[in-house]
Write an enzyme that holds these catalytic residues in place. Structure first.
Site, PDB file in Angstrom:
ATOM      1  N   ASP A  64     -23.612  23.285  23.246  1.00  0.00           N
ATOM      2  CA  ASP A  64     -22.991  21.991  22.956  1.00  0.00           C
ATOM      3  C   ASP A  64     -21.864  21.782  23.960  1.00  0.00           C
ATOM      4  O   ASP A  64     -20.816  22.434  23.867  1.00  0.00           O
ATOM      5  CB  ASP A  64     -22.432  21.958  21.534  1.00  0.00           C
ATOM      6  N   LYS A 114     -24.575  14.374  20.655  1.00  0.00           N
ATOM      7  CA  LYS A 114     -23.743  14.858  19.547  1.00  0.00           C
ATOM      8  C   LYS A 114     -22.512  13.972  19.458  1.00  0.00           C
ATOM      9  O   LYS A 114     -21.837  13.721  20.458  1.00  0.00           O
ATOM     10  CB  LYS A 114     -23.348  16.319  19.770  1.00  0.00           C
ATOM     11  N   LYS A 127     -27.178  14.491  16.745  1.00  0.00           N
ATOM     12  CA  LYS A 127     -26.372  15.418  15.950  1.00  0.00           C
ATOM     13  C   LYS A 127     -25.069  14.725  15.589  1.00  0.00           C
ATOM     14  O   LYS A 127     -24.292  14.350  16.467  1.00  0.00           O
ATOM     15  CB  LYS A 127     -26.081  16.711  16.713  1.00  0.00           C
TER      16      LYS A 127
END
Length: 226
Positions: free
Chosen positions: A84, A146, A188
């Site tokens: 990430d 995300k 996400k």
């Protein structure tokens, strides 16, 4: 819904013992991934058998030079299943799109095929910034957008007209844009997801079912989503 969860322990004061305990909890709960800072990756890697290891990069600011980001992601790819990485937020806010594009193409490429989730830090973005960034993330070959680090500053978010936490409305907007553009990207959502009701509302808003290859929920309290 627990199988959609990325269980994240990312506080700067996390101890090694707490990171180890978190890995064991992740395995027990059966989450999708256990997400930690790079220093803990070698410690928790042997403890994860069913659960993927997710490691954050250039977290939470996205402020390292591209060369440093490439080197870090390349090293993390040797141990992590998923990475990430924070988008270069300052460049995004400066609208220096050519530099953002060069950075993300290089950084995603350095992951060597590992699943990459690019953190856009939605609370900080205006619409024209976020949608241009989504386009670049797709072009770079990342796997997920995300929404947040979970460390966004509430006062600055308010000045941009945004809530600091994840909302079903933002989740729906991201998913809708991805679908309209035909991008092969998952979503996400992270930041302030602390109840099963919140999680369900977000998953329903995305509208893609409960496939962890397409939908993830980041939280530090996964047991609350059971």
């Amino acid at each position: 819904m627990i199988h959609l969860v990325d269980y994240a322990l990312l506080k700067p004061y996390l101890t090694v013992d707490e990171a180890v305990a978190g890995a064991r909890k992740a395995e027990e709960l059966g989450v999708a991934a256990y997400c930690v800072n790079p220093i803990y990756a070698p410690v928790v890697r042997p403890l994860l058998r069913k659960v993927k290891l997710c490691v954050v990069a250039d977290f939470p600011f996205g402020a390292l030079p591209t060369a440093s980001r490439i080197a870090l992601v390349s090293r993390l790819a040797e141990v992590a299943d998923e990475i990430d990485v924070v988008a270069p937020i300052g460049l995004v806010k400066s609208r220096r799109w050519a530099e953002v594009r060069r950075d993300l193409i290089s950084v995603v490429g350095a992951a060597g095929g590992r699943v990459v989730k690019v953190i856009t830090e939605e609370p900080y973005l205006r619409d024209e910034e976020r949608y241009t960034l989504y386009d670049i993330i797709a072009e770079a070959g990342a796997h997920f957008i995300k929404s947040s680090t979970g460390f966004a500053e509430e006062a600055y978010a308010a000045r941009q007209g945004n809530p600091v936490h994840s909302t079903p409305e933002r989740a729906a907007a991201i998913a809708r844009y991805i679908k309209e553009k035909g991008y092969r990207l998952g979503v996400k959502m992270a930041g302030g997801i602390r109840t099963r009701e919140q999680a369900k509302a977000i998953v329903d808003a995305i509208g893609w079912g409960e496939d962890p290859a397409r939908v993830r929920l980041g939280t530090s309290t996964p047991e609350a989503l059971l």
